[in-house]
Design a protein around this motif. Structure first.
Motif, PDB file in Angstrom:
ATOM      1  N   CYS A 155       0.922  -1.240   0.119  1.00 36.45           N
ATOM      2  CA  CYS A 155       0.084  -0.045  -0.125  1.00 36.45           C
ATOM      3  C   CYS A 155       1.068   1.434   0.169  1.00 36.45           C
ATOM      4  CB  CYS A 155      -0.815  -0.204   1.218  1.00 36.45           C
ATOM      5  SG  CYS A 155      -1.999  -1.573   1.260  1.00 36.45           S
ATOM      6  N   ASN A 156       1.602   1.584  -0.911  1.00 40.24           N
ATOM      7  CA  ASN A 156       2.580   2.705  -1.258  1.00 40.24           C
ATOM      8  C   ASN A 156       1.891   3.850  -1.796  1.00 40.24           C
ATOM      9  OD1 ASN A 156       2.212   1.734  -3.868  1.00 40.24           O
ATOM     10  ND2 ASN A 156       3.925   0.912  -4.156  1.00 40.24           N
ATOM     11  N   ASP A 157       0.692   3.850  -1.931  1.00 34.60           N
ATOM     12  CA  ASP A 157       0.065   4.981  -2.497  1.00 34.60           C
ATOM     13  C   ASP A 157       0.508   5.617  -3.965  1.00 34.60           C
ATOM     14  OD1 ASP A 157      -1.337   5.293  -0.073  1.00 34.60           O
ATOM     15  OD2 ASP A 157      -0.045   6.894   0.800  1.00 34.60           O
ATOM     16  N   ALA A 158       0.925   4.684  -4.653  1.00 33.21           N
ATOM     17  CA  ALA A 158       1.228   4.852  -6.332  1.00 33.21           C
ATOM     18  C   ALA A 158       0.123   5.382  -6.972  1.00 33.21           C
ATOM     19  CB  ALA A 158       1.808   3.422  -6.688  1.00 33.21           C
ATOM     20  N   GLY A 159      -0.978   4.984  -6.670  1.00 34.78           N
ATOM     21  CA  GLY A 159      -2.176   5.775  -7.406  1.00 34.78           C
ATOM     22  C   GLY A 159      -2.778   4.801  -8.197  1.00 34.78           C
ATOM     23  N   VAL A 160      -3.972   5.383  -8.840  1.00 40.43           N
ATOM     24  CA  VAL A 160      -4.873   4.799  -9.715  1.00 40.43           C
ATOM     25  C   VAL A 160      -4.606   5.525 -11.038  1.00 40.43           C
ATOM     26  CG1 VAL A 160      -6.231   3.793  -8.046  1.00 40.43           C
ATOM     27  CG2 VAL A 160      -7.194   5.816  -9.317  1.00 40.43           C
ATOM     28  N   ASN A 161      -4.713   4.906 -12.255  1.00 45.42           N
ATOM     29  CA  ASN A 161      -4.800   5.727 -13.506  1.00 45.42           C
ATOM     30  C   ASN A 161      -6.166   6.051 -13.804  1.00 45.42           C
ATOM     31  OD1 ASN A 161      -2.316   4.803 -13.639  1.00 45.42           O
ATOM     32  ND2 ASN A 161      -2.533   3.590 -15.639  1.00 45.42           N
ATOM     33  N   TYR A 162      -6.338   7.607 -14.146  1.00 43.52           N
ATOM     34  CA  TYR A 162      -7.352   8.289 -14.423  1.00 43.52           C
ATOM     35  C   TYR A 162      -7.179   8.826 -15.896  1.00 43.52           C
ATOM     36  CZ  TYR A 162     -11.155  11.709 -13.543  1.00 43.52           C
ATOM     37  OH  TYR A 162     -12.345  12.613 -13.945  1.00 43.52           O
ATOM     38  N   PHE A 163      -8.446   8.642 -16.528  1.00 44.85           N
ATOM     39  CA  PHE A 163      -8.365   8.953 -17.938  1.00 44.85           C
ATOM     40  C   PHE A 163      -9.636   9.897 -18.086  1.00 44.85           C
ATOM     41  CE2 PHE A 163      -6.212   4.781 -17.724  1.00 44.85           C
ATOM     42  CZ  PHE A 163      -5.051   5.100 -18.841  1.00 44.85           C
ATOM     43  N   GLU A 164      -9.449  11.051 -19.086  1.00 46.83           N
ATOM     44  CA  GLU A 164     -10.698  11.839 -19.421  1.00 46.83           C
ATOM     45  C   GLU A 164     -10.469  11.516 -20.861  1.00 46.83           C
ATOM     46  OE1 GLU A 164     -10.280  15.632 -17.937  1.00 46.83           O
ATOM     47  OE2 GLU A 164     -10.621  14.956 -15.850  1.00 46.83           O
ATOM     48  N   ALA A 165     -11.839  11.308 -21.625  1.00 52.04           N
ATOM     49  CA  ALA A 165     -12.028  11.224 -22.984  1.00 52.04           C
ATOM     50  C   ALA A 165     -13.178  11.832 -23.521  1.00 52.04           C
ATOM     51  CB  ALA A 165     -11.895   9.791 -23.284  1.00 52.04           C
ATOM     52  N   LYS A 166     -13.256  12.258 -24.898  1.00 55.32           N
ATOM     53  CA  LYS A 166     -14.624  12.773 -25.388  1.00 55.32           C
ATOM     54  C   LYS A 166     -14.835  11.747 -26.398  1.00 55.32           C
ATOM     55  CE  LYS A 166     -12.261  15.723 -28.718  1.00 55.32           C
ATOM     56  NZ  LYS A 166     -12.135  17.375 -29.060  1.00 55.32           N
ATOM     57  N   VAL A 167     -16.111  11.416 -26.489  1.00 53.60           N
ATOM     58  CA  VAL A 167     -16.673  10.538 -27.308  1.00 53.60           C
ATOM     59  C   VAL A 167     -17.333  11.210 -28.671  1.00 53.60           C
ATOM     60  CG1 VAL A 167     -18.525   8.609 -27.774  1.00 53.60           C
ATOM     61  CG2 VAL A 167     -17.419   9.067 -25.674  1.00 53.60           C
ATOM     62  N   ASN A 168     -16.817  10.965 -29.883  1.00 56.39           N
ATOM     63  CA  ASN A 168     -17.048  11.802 -31.204  1.00 56.39           C
ATOM     64  C   ASN A 168     -18.156  10.736 -32.063  1.00 56.39           C
ATOM     65  OD1 ASN A 168     -15.430  14.117 -30.865  1.00 56.39           O
ATOM     66  ND2 ASN A 168     -13.821  12.945 -31.614  1.00 56.39           N
ATOM     67  N   ASN A 169     -18.978  11.421 -32.875  1.00 57.73           N
ATOM     68  CA  ASN A 169     -19.740  10.639 -33.806  1.00 57.73           C
ATOM     69  C   ASN A 169     -20.780   9.680 -33.248  1.00 57.73           C
ATOM     70  OD1 ASN A 169     -18.063  11.660 -35.688  1.00 57.73           O
ATOM     71  ND2 ASN A 169     -16.724  10.040 -36.145  1.00 57.73           N
ATOM     72  N   CYS A 170     -21.147   9.866 -31.935  1.00 61.85           N
ATOM     73  CA  CYS A 170     -22.004   8.771 -31.388  1.00 61.85           C
ATOM     74  C   CYS A 170     -22.687   9.692 -29.984  1.00 61.85           C
ATOM     75  CB  CYS A 170     -21.262   7.582 -31.026  1.00 61.85           C
ATOM     76  SG  CYS A 170     -22.447   6.442 -30.106  1.00 61.85           S
ATOM     77  N   SER A 171     -23.925   9.563 -29.924  1.00 62.57           N
ATOM     78  CA  SER A 171     -24.587  10.244 -28.447  1.00 62.57           C
ATOM     79  C   SER A 171     -24.637   9.042 -27.583  1.00 62.57           C
ATOM     80  CB  SER A 171     -25.970  10.695 -28.929  1.00 62.57           C
ATOM     81  OG  SER A 171     -26.871   9.480 -29.237  1.00 62.57           O
ATOM     82  N   LEU A 172     -25.022   9.297 -26.305  1.00 64.86           N
ATOM     83  CA  LEU A 172     -25.181   8.157 -25.404  1.00 64.86           C
ATOM     84  C   LEU A 172     -26.458   7.448 -25.712  1.00 64.86           C
ATOM     85  CD1 LEU A 172     -24.441   7.480 -22.354  1.00 64.86           C
ATOM     86  CD2 LEU A 172     -25.996   8.991 -21.664  1.00 64.86           C
ATOM     87  N   LEU A 173     -27.497   8.090 -26.325  1.00 60.74           N
ATOM     88  CA  LEU A 173     -28.756   7.313 -26.637  1.00 60.74           C
ATOM     89  C   LEU A 173     -28.362   6.167 -27.596  1.00 60.74           C
ATOM     90  CD1 LEU A 173     -31.604   7.237 -26.373  1.00 60.74           C
ATOM     91  CD2 LEU A 173     -32.075   8.800 -28.155  1.00 60.74           C
ATOM     92  N   ASP A 174     -27.310   6.498 -28.616  1.00 56.83           N
ATOM     93  CA  ASP A 174     -27.020   5.640 -29.609  1.00 56.83           C
ATOM     94  C   ASP A 174     -26.553   4.276 -28.899  1.00 56.83           C
ATOM     95  OD1 ASP A 174     -27.676   7.179 -31.693  1.00 56.83           O
ATOM     96  OD2 ASP A 174     -25.714   8.122 -31.859  1.00 56.83           O
ATOM     97  N   VAL A 175     -25.619   4.472 -27.877  1.00 55.13           N
ATOM     98  CA  VAL A 175     -24.794   3.478 -27.221  1.00 55.13           C
ATOM     99  C   VAL A 175     -26.056   2.518 -26.505  1.00 55.13           C
ATOM    100  CG1 VAL A 175     -23.164   2.900 -25.538  1.00 55.13           C
ATOM    101  CG2 VAL A 175     -22.743   4.669 -27.085  1.00 55.13           C
ATOM    102  N   ILE A 176     -26.804   3.362 -25.837  1.00 54.30           N
ATOM    103  CA  ILE A 176     -27.971   2.473 -24.892  1.00 54.30           C
ATOM    104  C   ILE A 176     -28.728   1.562 -25.881  1.00 54.30           C
ATOM    105  CG2 ILE A 176     -29.605   2.779 -23.282  1.00 54.30           C
ATOM    106  CD1 ILE A 176     -27.987   5.097 -22.264  1.00 54.30           C
ATOM    107  N   THR A 177     -29.200   2.438 -27.157  1.00 61.07           N
ATOM    108  CA  THR A 177     -30.322   1.674 -27.691  1.00 61.07           C
ATOM    109  C   THR A 177     -29.535   0.507 -28.475  1.00 61.07           C
ATOM    110  OG1 THR A 177     -30.194   3.368 -29.381  1.00 61.07           O
ATOM    111  CG2 THR A 177     -31.860   3.585 -27.757  1.00 61.07           C
ATOM    112  N   ASN A 178     -28.307   0.438 -28.968  1.00 61.05           N
ATOM    113  CA  ASN A 178     -27.798  -0.487 -29.917  1.00 61.05           C
ATOM    114  C   ASN A 178     -26.308  -0.651 -29.461  1.00 61.05           C
ATOM    115  OD1 ASN A 178     -27.529  -1.870 -32.132  1.00 61.05           O
ATOM    116  ND2 ASN A 178     -26.555  -0.359 -33.443  1.00 61.05           N
ATOM    117  N   PRO A 179     -26.374  -1.375 -28.215  1.00 60.27           N
ATOM    118  CA  PRO A 179     -24.730  -1.456 -27.581  1.00 60.27           C
ATOM    119  C   PRO A 179     -24.296  -2.566 -28.527  1.00 60.27           C
ATOM    120  CG  PRO A 179     -26.636  -2.637 -26.386  1.00 60.27           C
ATOM    121  CD  PRO A 179     -27.364  -1.661 -27.368  1.00 60.27           C
TER     122      PRO A 179
END
Length: 426
Positions: free
Chosen positions: A89-113
């Motif tokens: 438990c050396n507090d090395a940390g966790v990887n955290y990424f931020e991203a943006k999603v293009n050409n697709c809406s959240l609704l598209d993903v949910i309705t046609n996964p």
């Protein structure tokens, strides 16, 4: 239209306060040590555009700050595997990424996964190694304003209930809630490494990769499960997990028989059973770590009435209900003979040229409770794993249905998924 996910930032998030020196070594329990390493619990939480506008920069800063605070309590997640029995438990940390999603809406993903596309929303750009972080997070912003949070945890240290406790603890901190989720790390003391003759190896693995495995999602709504309950009316009070598991097992058997030469081979259904709520003396709430076993139900080679749906429900129900407080008590007392007898029964169910199917339930672990200030997720999902004939059962958002994520070989899945009887109920 193909979804494009562009990573815009990478960070390492560490606990907001250093882990005290007396907690620097976190011992793995007996159960942890028998779990393969790898990011085998990938979870995606989808949130629609908030009703009130949010400042993206402020929201991102809040997520990072609250994640850091949460890691102070869940400090082993910020460490690294030290050896086969402990975490540094050396507090090395966790990887955290931020991203943006293009050409697709959240609704598209949910309705046609699409499971291939969903993988892009998870922080899985690097394979797991023994030096890897134990937790990965990816926050995906859709152009429509929706958000998908992808979380992957090393199964060696956490099960689904522990990951859910962490995610909910993070969400409490993100919205400034005074309620605090405090994990308890007692499992190594209750179930230490005792079995000197155990030859369990220690290796980093994410499962077999020589086959192409894909997943199909089958949704059983409350009305579908009610119809299954009617079909199993001779079985006393089966749960929805038992009903759906037995139904998929039945369809799997019929599908396999239809594509094979006349055969009388046996079929096995293996089910992961969490032991945390089966201990006679309850564990502390949010007890952290793995604590589960696997049970098996066997359909023998002789084809008779035992392969009817009611019988399969009874077989699975009996196997699951056989794991009780007495079973856990014997494990906790170090009854090696009890464990070896159980392992021998499991080995017998695995042999004899039978055709296995594996089930694990992620139901009733509170993943839909994670509110980061935008409300509950509209959907909680996962992705395919490289394990054929694996079925993961998850809650629907309403809580009374089940989503079954069925992993099969690419050449098999379409045939299984086109079964009319299966589609009549899912």
């Amino acid at each position: 239209m193909t979804m494009e996910v562009e990573i815009i930032s990478r960070d390492t998030i560490k606990p907001s306060f250093p882990t005290p020196s007396h907690l620097k070594t976190y011992n793995l329990s007996y159960f942890d040590q028998h779990i393969p390493s790898g990011y085998l619990i990938p979870v995606l939480l989808y949130y629609p555009k908030p009703k009130t506008s949010i400042n993206t920069t402020t929201s991102t800063a809040c997520l990072k700050e609250s994640l850091s605070k949460c890691l102070t309590k869940f400090y082993p997640l910020a460490g690294r595997i030290k050896d086969e029995v402990s975490i540094d438990c050396n507090d090395a940390g966790v990887n955290y990424f931020e991203a943006k999603v293009n050409n697709c809406s959240l609704l598209d993903v949910i309705t046609n996964p699409n499971t291939h596309s969903l993988r892009q929303l998870l922080p899985l750009d690097q394979p797991y190694t023994l030096e890897s972080p134990l937790l990965l997070v990816k926050v995906n912003q859709f152009q429509c304003g929706g958000i998908a949070i992808g979380v992957c945890v090393c199964h060696k240290i956490s099960d689904v209930s522990s990951l859910s406790a962490f995610i909910n603890g993070w969400s409490f901190a993100a919205r400034g809630d005074s309620e605090v989720i405090a994990p308890h790390f007692e499992l190594a003391a209750l179930f230490p490494w005792k079995y000197e003759n155990d030859e369990q190896g220690f290796e980093a693995t994410e499962g077999p990769t020589k086959y192409v495995v894909v997943a199909k999602r089958f949704v059983f709504n409350a009305s579908d499960i009610a119809r299954l309950r009617e079909k199993a009316q001779n079985v006393e009070s089966p749960t929805r997990v038992e009903l759906v598991s037995a139904f998929i097992w039945k369809r799997f058997i019929e599908w396999d028989r239809s594509r094979s030469y006349p055969t009388t081979k046996p079929y096995s259904a293996f089910h992961v059973v969490s032991l945390k709520k089966r201990r006679a003396t309850p564990l502390a709430e949010h007890s952290f770590g793995n604590m589960s076993t696997i049970v098996s139900a066997l359909l023998t080679a002789e084809k008779d009435d035992s392969d009817e749906y009611c019988s399969l429900v009874a077989k699975i129900r009996g196997a699951i209900r056989g794991i009780d407080g007495e079973f856990v008590k014997k494990l906790e007392s170090g009854d090696e003979g009890h464990l070896k007898r159980f392992e021998a029964e499991m080995m017998q169910a695995s042999q004899g040229g039978n055709e296995p199917i594996h089930f694990t339930s992620w139901c009733r672990f509170g993943l839909y409770d994670a509110d980061f200030g935008w409300g509950r997720p509209v959907w909680v999902a996962t992705i395919s794993l490289d394990f054929p004939n694996l079925v993961r059962l998850m809650d629907t958002r309403s809580g009374d249905g089940i989503e079954a994520w069925v992993n099969m070989l690419e050449e098999d899945i379409e045939g299984f998924a086109s079964d009319p009887e299966l589609l009549a109920f899912a």
